[in-house]
Design an enzyme around this catalytic site. Structure first.
Site, PDB file in Angstrom:
ATOM      1  N   ASP A   1       0.774  -1.206   0.287  1.00  0.00           N
ATOM      2  CA  ASP A   1      -0.001  -0.122  -0.064  1.00  0.00           C
ATOM      3  C   ASP A   1       0.926   1.367  -0.026  1.00  0.00           C
ATOM      4  O   ASP A   1       0.343   2.382  -0.207  1.00  0.00           O
ATOM      5  CB  ASP A   1      -1.004   0.042   1.255  1.00  0.00           C
TER       6      ASP A   1
ATOM      7  N   TYR B   1      11.155   4.782   1.737  1.00  0.00           N
ATOM      8  CA  TYR B   1      11.845   3.785   2.253  1.00  0.00           C
ATOM      9  C   TYR B   1      13.488   3.957   1.735  1.00  0.00           C
ATOM     10  O   TYR B   1      14.252   3.187   2.754  1.00  0.00           O
ATOM     11  CB  TYR B   1      11.268   2.291   2.085  1.00  0.00           C
TER      12      TYR B   1
END
Length: 440
Positions: free
Chosen positions: A171, A263
């Site tokens: 997601d 990330y």
């Protein structure tokens, strides 16, 4: 007569489950539900979540059959879809994943670096177990898997269950695409068509167009260069996530031709990130003191009152991608999604056996990959290092190999040396004695 679908949520005791159940209910006009079943191997934890969800459904959608169980046969018989979001070891083990590396000055994070490797070693067996139940009791069903760490889980399922009906999805890109749509003045990410390549939690957008074919990259790049990703007032993110979204500026600056997944900060600034983390109070503690307490408190209140009226139950709005994905399979909508799939030439100059995250068109027979062409040397080099980390982790799980897992930790861009990798690994082995296969 309209087709109605039966859904099993694997990880029924998760704090995300109420939001998923309410999202399914909210989207039931697009995706009619006959039955929702929750499954978890921790019946006491699941009971609190499930009883509260049951009260809500009885009051708001009594036509939908609802149940919960820790019996695999009951949970997985006669179903159409499994929504899998399991967390093997729960937050207690996540806390160890994060705090053990930080003792040695190494990034402690849920899915990246040593913490992600430790979590992956626990998750592989759990996801395979759920997949086995589904195939035993409902062989025509599909698993929509968003269990973390998705990259390692996808590598393992592709290698060990290559013919299984499983789609691995994350997601995070969806959330970032919604933010980019807002930057571009659009109402929804669905008004965009994107080009993206990478590994899960390790990728870059290289093309973004609106439906008229207008290039949106310049305006989005300019915004991120100045601000990072935006955080709306109503989103109410924790401080750690606010920092992550803002730090996209620094990650973007390394290659201003692409837009990075957030990330990547853990791989490109691992020592700076580690130095800024509190080894005594990590993201796991934030979640346990925040969402964990809030969700269970709301559930207990609903159970005690016997009604969901006036409760703070909320649908997980951005998780509508799960319904979109299920509809694409069930109704052959041919919608685009970023999926984690075998490369096999979709990224022309990258390893064919790698599990890459790229746009795919999804229909009743599965997915078709959208080729992304050749990727730049910088991204290719980073991805080659990381994909070999993921492959070594799965090797270690299959073979029970200490050596391969040590190599995986050593190869991670977040770990400074083989010596650091070894001390972290040895402590992880002790912490995970109830979860990992025995390593020799």
């Amino acid at each position: 007569m309209t087709q109605k679908y039966t859904i099993t949520v694997a990880g029924g005791g998760s704090t995300f489950t109420p939001g998923i159940v309410l999202m399914l209910l909210k989207e039931s006009s697009r995706f009619p539900i006959r039955k929702i079943m929750l499954y978890d191997n921790d019946p006491e934890r699941q009971k609190i979540i499930a009883e509260a969800c049951g009260i809500y459904l009885r009051e708001n959608a009594p036509e939908i059959e609802f149940g919960y169980t820790d019996d695999p046969k009951e949970a997985f018989t006669g179903i159409d879809f499994v929504l899998a979001h399991i967390r093997v070891g729960k937050y207690a083990m996540r806390e160890k994943d994060e705090k053990i590396p930080l003792k040695y000055g190494v990034v402690g994070q849920e899915t990246c670096g040593p913490g992600g490797i430790a979590y992956g070693m626990r998750s592989i067996g759990g996801v395979l177990e759920i997949l086995n139940y589904m195939e035993a009791y409902s062989p025509d069903a599909w698993m929509l898997n968003y269990s973390n760490p998705a990259a390692i889980v996808a590598e393992a399922t592709n290698r060990l269950r290559p013919d299984s009906k499983i789609l691995n999805i994350c997601d995070m890109p969806i959330d970032l695409e919604e933010k980019m749509a807002g930057i571009a003045g659009l109402k929804s990410r669905k008004e965009m068509q994107v080009g993206y390549y990478g590994l899960n939690h390790f990728g870059w957008w290289h093309q973004i167009y609106d439906k008229a074919g207008n290039d949106l990259m310049p305006v989005i790049r300019a915004y991120i260069a100045e601000n990072g990703f935006p955080v709306s007032a109503e989103q109410q993110v924790d401080d750690s996530w606010a920092h992550t979204f803002k730090m996209a500026r620094e990650v973007y600056a390394i290659d201003p031709e692409t837009i990075p997944n957030t990330y990547l900060k853990y791989y490109l600034f691992p020592y700076e990130i580690a130095a800024g983390l509190d080894p005594e109070y990590t993201r796991a503690n934030e979640v346990m003191d925040g969402r964990e307490k809030k969700v269970f408190s709301v559930c207990r209140e609903i159970i005690e009152k016997g009604t969901s009226s006036g409760s703070n139950f909320e649908a997980d709005a951005h998780a509508t991608y799960i319904v979109d994905l299920a509809r694409a399979i069930a109704e052959n909508t041919q919608e685009r999604f970023l999926l984690i799939v075998p490369n096999e030439g979709a990224i022309e100059n990258f390893e064919r056996t790698a599990m890459v995250e790229i746009p795919c068109i999804v229909g009743k027979n599965g997915y078709e990959k959208i080729c992304q062409g050749k990727i730049p040397r910088f991204q290719k080099g980073m991805m080659e290092q990381q994909v070999n980390v993921e492959k070594l982790v799965v090797d270690a799980w299959i073979e029970g190999s200490y050596q391969k897992l040590w190599q995986a930790l050593t190869l991670s861009k977040t770990v400074p040396s083989a010596a650091a990798a070894k001390v972290i690994l040895d402590e992880f082995i002790q912490a995970n004695e109830d979860y990992w296969p025995e390593l020799t």
